[in-house]
Design an enzyme around this catalytic site. Structure first.
Site, short mmCIF file in Angstrom:
data_model
loop_
_atom_site.label_atom_id
_atom_site.label_comp_id
_atom_site.label_asym_id
_atom_site.label_seq_id
_atom_site.Cartn_x
_atom_site.Cartn_y
_atom_site.Cartn_z
N GLU A 130 7.08 -6.74 -2.03
CA GLU A 130 8.44 -7.23 -1.79
C GLU A 130 8.51 -8.51 -0.97
OE1 GLU A 130 10.51 -3.89 -0.13
OE2 GLU A 130 10.03 -2.58 -1.83
N GLU A 153 7.13 2.80 -9.21
CA GLU A 153 7.93 3.67 -8.34
C GLU A 153 9.16 4.17 -9.09
OE1 GLU A 153 8.70 1.90 -4.50
OE2 GLU A 153 6.85 0.72 -4.57
#
Length: 371
Positions: free
Chosen positions: A162, A269
């Site tokens: 991220e 995820e």
């Protein structure tokens, strides 16, 4: 639509029983169909786990349905390296041992992230902000130590997590990593990980990949790393979606775009929330108290999971793994997030570890038409 003539007779009989049973579909125990077996010729099927879950009845569900695991939190910087001279290996070691004992693949998550990172990393002994040189050395030492411990056990790693901003007019997230080191911390993290384990597959991992603007920024970052000769093997698309998104068209565009990078793609995820996406934390309201796993939620979740896996299968070869983020609706990171006090139902197995209705269109498809 299922074409019965292509199904093994034993599986067909079971399927017909389920169809005739109607509402019993969501109450089947010990399913005879395994996700990992159905997808063995397509991609790995993984799941995020905690050390605690491996000591419960969820362990058997892992073994029956999945062939890969990811530590949900146990190998993140904060939990595994809380102090400069202290490493907490217990959680990571227990997950690694379970994977080895049961011949499961293991992904590492995550070597460098702006969250769940210990504060000491960025401070001097007097409390000042460390220099770029000191921070990169600490990153090197952390990555080298962690990767070396699980060398040969972990086949793939989320190296940087991220680093891209969600703001349209901003490329990199202005994290403390970026403020101190600039974009160099990303390149160095991949170099350090490769030096510690040259055989591990190294991924850049991010969310909101279905957003056209962020999608292109993720694409550009990976492309730039490749052009510089940085050892990156793949891009991880988190897949934190909802029953309202992505549409088939959006997901198809996303998968096609990332398949053009020339690297491996993994859904790292995956969960499909039964609520519309929200990004700000808030308390539950009276309206939220009415938001349970309704028939409408169930129907939309069935459709969304089917759409996702129909498209995933089209990218067999480029897409090498799909990992669910948590095992069942019993425990999900989306419980109480972003709405405090609200339960979510984002996975394929219910709180009793039985397959939900969304499970069946994921595993029952005409393989002969896709070859």
């Amino acid at each position: 639509m299922i074409k019965y003539r292509y199904m093994p007779i034993k599986k067909l009989c079971f399927f017909l029983f389920l169809m005739s049973a109607g509402s019993l579909i969501g109450q089947v125990t010990d399913p005879v169909i395994s996700l990992s077996q159905v997808y063995k010729d397509y991609f790995k099927i993984g799941v995020a786990v905690s050390p605690r879950a491996l000591k419960t009845d969820e362990a058997q569900l892992i073994l029956s349905q999945f062939n890969s695991m990811t530590p949900e939190n146990a190998m993140k910087m904060g939990p595994i390296h809380p102090q400069e001279e202290l490493y907490n290996w217990a959680g990571g070691d227990s997950i690694a041992a379970f994977a080895q004992r049961n011949n499961l693949f293991l992904r590492g998550h995550t070597l460098c992230w702006h969250n769940q990172t210990p504060g000491w990393l960025f401070k001097t002994s007097t409390g000042d902000t460390v220099s770029k040189e000191v921070l990169l050395q600490r990153l090197h030492d952390h990555i080298t130590t962690v990767v070396s411990r699980y060398k040969g056990i972990i086949y793939a790693r989320d190296v940087v997590n991220e680093a891209i901003s969600d703001k349209e007019d901003e490329f990199y997230r202005p994290s403390i990593w970026y403020r101190i080191c600039g974009e160099e911390f990303i390149e160095k993290a991949f170099q350090y990980a490769h030096e510690a384990d040259p055989n591990a597959l190294l991924f850049y991992n991010d969310y909101n990949e279905i957003n056209p603007v962020k999608r292109e920024k993720i694409y550009t970052l990976v492309q730039n790393l490749k052009s510089k000769g940085i050892p990156i093997d793949g891009v991880g698309l988190q897949g934190h979606w909802s029953i309202y998104e992505p549409t088939a068209e959006v997901l198809e565009t996303t998968m096609k775009r990332f398949s053009q990078l020339g690297v491996k793609v993994q859904i790292t995820e995956l969960d499909i929330s039964v609520y519309k996406k929200e990004h700000g934390r808030r308390d539950r309201t009276p309206v939220d108290s009415l938001a349970v796993f309704s028939t409408e939620h169930e129907t939309l979740q069935i459709e969304r999971y089917k759409t996702c896996f129909d498209i995933f299968r089209k990218y067999k070869g480029v897409l090498t793994a799909v990992t669910f983020w948590n095992i069942s609706d019993r425990n999900s990171w989306l419980d109480n997030f972003p709405v405090r006090g609200r339960k979510d139902y984002p996975l394929l197995f219910d709180k009793n570890l039985n397959p939900k209705k969304a499970f069946w269109p994921v595993v029952q498809f005409d393989q002969s038409e896709e070859k």
